[in-house]
Write an enzyme that holds these catalytic residues in place. Structure first.
Site, mmCIF file in Angstrom:
data_model
loop_
_atom_site.group_PDB
_atom_site.id
_atom_site.type_symbol
_atom_site.label_atom_id
_atom_site.label_comp_id
_atom_site.label_asym_id
_atom_site.label_seq_id
_atom_site.Cartn_x
_atom_site.Cartn_y
_atom_site.Cartn_z
ATOM 1 N N LYS A 1 64.141 44.815 42.675
ATOM 2 C CA LYS A 1 63.603 43.744 43.089
ATOM 3 C C LYS A 1 62.114 43.887 42.718
ATOM 4 C CE LYS A 1 67.166 42.344 46.432
ATOM 5 N NZ LYS A 1 67.551 42.555 47.845
ATOM 6 N N GLN B 1 65.999 43.209 54.116
ATOM 7 C CA GLN B 1 67.130 44.014 53.074
ATOM 8 C C GLN B 1 68.120 44.561 54.190
ATOM 9 O OE1 GLN B 1 67.179 44.771 49.744
ATOM 10 N NE2 GLN B 1 69.377 45.147 50.361
ATOM 11 N N ASP C 1 66.646 34.337 50.859
ATOM 12 C CA ASP C 1 68.207 34.813 50.857
ATOM 13 C C ASP C 1 68.931 33.815 51.450
ATOM 14 O OD1 ASP C 1 68.383 37.208 49.872
ATOM 15 O OD2 ASP C 1 68.087 38.321 51.719
#
Lengths: 289, 289
Positions: free
Chosen positions: B50, B94, B117
């Protein structure tokens, strides 16, 4: 076997009455505020039913009745005032709202901690995410879960078909049943093979608003059939979305209309208003955002 | 036909690069902040992937790497600092997080307007409710919707089976496909007749994390098969949840692993970070609560 929604609703209401009495001994009276717009006859009946039950249980119930042409700002101002009002634990906006009003903006303006219909996206998201902690859930699905549990219908691994994908019934129903590890199929107007799918259901939940949509040939032998529909025929007769007479002998369990899901919805609403009153006073237990 | 996720991801990334350039001409650099806890090897790889892509596209990317034994308060403090930081448009925590941390509380603490997200219950609830306006959606399902649309897979009325009910993939996927009027069945570990259900799927989406869970005998001839799984075998080989070689001749469309859903997820993440940067600057367009 016919599911007796009236009987179970009575039991819940009796418990609600006790819970209100306990709160009152602590100088707390749970309060419901209902916002009604216009003069839709069904909405007025629902609102009156809720008001009467609230009074019977000792819950303070106030109706804010606006004319059909009320503007958005006025309704939003009322919602915000109720959010701030410490006497109000539960805010309910009676749907449907007239076309000039933005339903979504009004629901989003309700304090999630007072959202007794469980329609605020934060509450819906917490349910869908299966979050822990306290949050309100739409009352009809909550009442249906109660019925299924009281009649000990196994949910884990059961094949459930939900016909009708509304925000008030279908969607929270899907989330609740998925959270109990049922295998859920979500069927709507665009579904091509509805009957094929409903015939596979161990539990069939119908909330389509179409009289007698589901016939005996659409169900599995020995299944549980929950009919959320309340449709008034031109004859004046109330019928569900399920063709009750033909389905009855084929189902193991079935809810009648009226006397099935209906009384459970109002009982669940009152019970949840009391929950909200309790949660708001148990500081820190209701965490939003 | 094999779905070329790498090619479509490249196209999206090229567009993202242009969008960043346009924003930079307006003195705006989109910023992503990633919170990583501990040293899980897969998490470190994902995070690096990412970070590199962000740099390539001109997005400012900052990694906050905490030791595995960090406490809840420290992570929450970091999230709140990033919420306040005007340089940060997108916050990503994460997963998985170590056991001492309360994942739910951390996700709920993220500003919904920076929740790249799409995991915050407010965003999940808005999606599930099919609300209008701008809000982020989980990146893997967003990427899959892009693939289905690019390959012109009909969604309305299609029978879709989703295997795997996670918050990051299965649940938002269900909401997105339902919002497009597909008929969705949600299958999990507790489902008794999984193969019977998957064989009825026009579109099968598998996100179970079990290597080769789905065989040729589990799918319908001519269906579209989307494989979200990325499993590393003891040999070191990467495989999906679908037994690719046997399923390939039976499917009409299929995603390979790697090179299918994976690149789309990262591309969707970057694209959405840019969306968030744009939405935050278009005052009043992002309405929460």
């Amino acid at each position: 076997m016919i599911i007796d929604g009236r009987k179970i609703a009575r039991e819940i209401n009796a418990k609600s009455k006790q819970r209100v009495a306990t709160l009152k001994a602590r100088q707390v009276t749970p309060g419901i505020a209902v916002i009604l717009v216009g003069n839709d006859p069904a909405s007025r009946i629902y609102t009156r039913t809720k008001h009467r039950l609230a009074q019977k249980l000792g819950i303070a119930s106030t109706l804010y009745h606006f004319p059909a042409d009320v503007d958005q700002a006025t309704v939003l101002r009322q919602v915000r005032r109720l959010n701030q009002d410490d006497q109000v634990d539960a805010i309910l906006v009676q749907e449907p709202l007239p076309g000039q009003l933005n339903n979504e903006e009004i629901v989003n303006a309700i304090d999630p901690a007072k959202d007794v219909d469980g329609l605020h996206p934060l509450n819906l998201g917490r349910l869908f995410a299966k979050q822990g902690g306290h949050y309100p859930v739409a009352c009809t699905p909550r009442g249906i879960m109660d019925l299924l549990d009281r009649y000990q219908v196994p949910l884990e691994g059961a094949n459930v078909v939900i016909v009708g994908r509304s925000l008030l019934v279908g969607k929270p129903m899907l989330a609740l049943l998925n959270n109990r590890n049922a295998t859920v199929t979500f069927v709507g107007r665009h579904t091509k093979n509805r009957s094929e799918l409903t015939r596979q259901a161990d539990i069939l939940i119908v909330a389509a608003g179409v009289p007698s949509l589901i016939k005996a040939s659409d169900i599995k032998v020995g299944s549980t059939v929950i009919d959320v529909g309340i449709n008034r025929l031109s004859s004046g007769k109330l019928v569900g979305d399920v063709d009750y007479i033909s389905v009855l002998p084929k189902a193991r369990l079935i809810t009648p209309v009226p006397g099935g899901v209906g009384p459970m919805t109002v009982a669940a609403l009152m019970s949840q208003a009391i929950d909200l009153a309790e949660w708001r006073r148990a500081a820190g237990q209701y965490l939003v955002g």
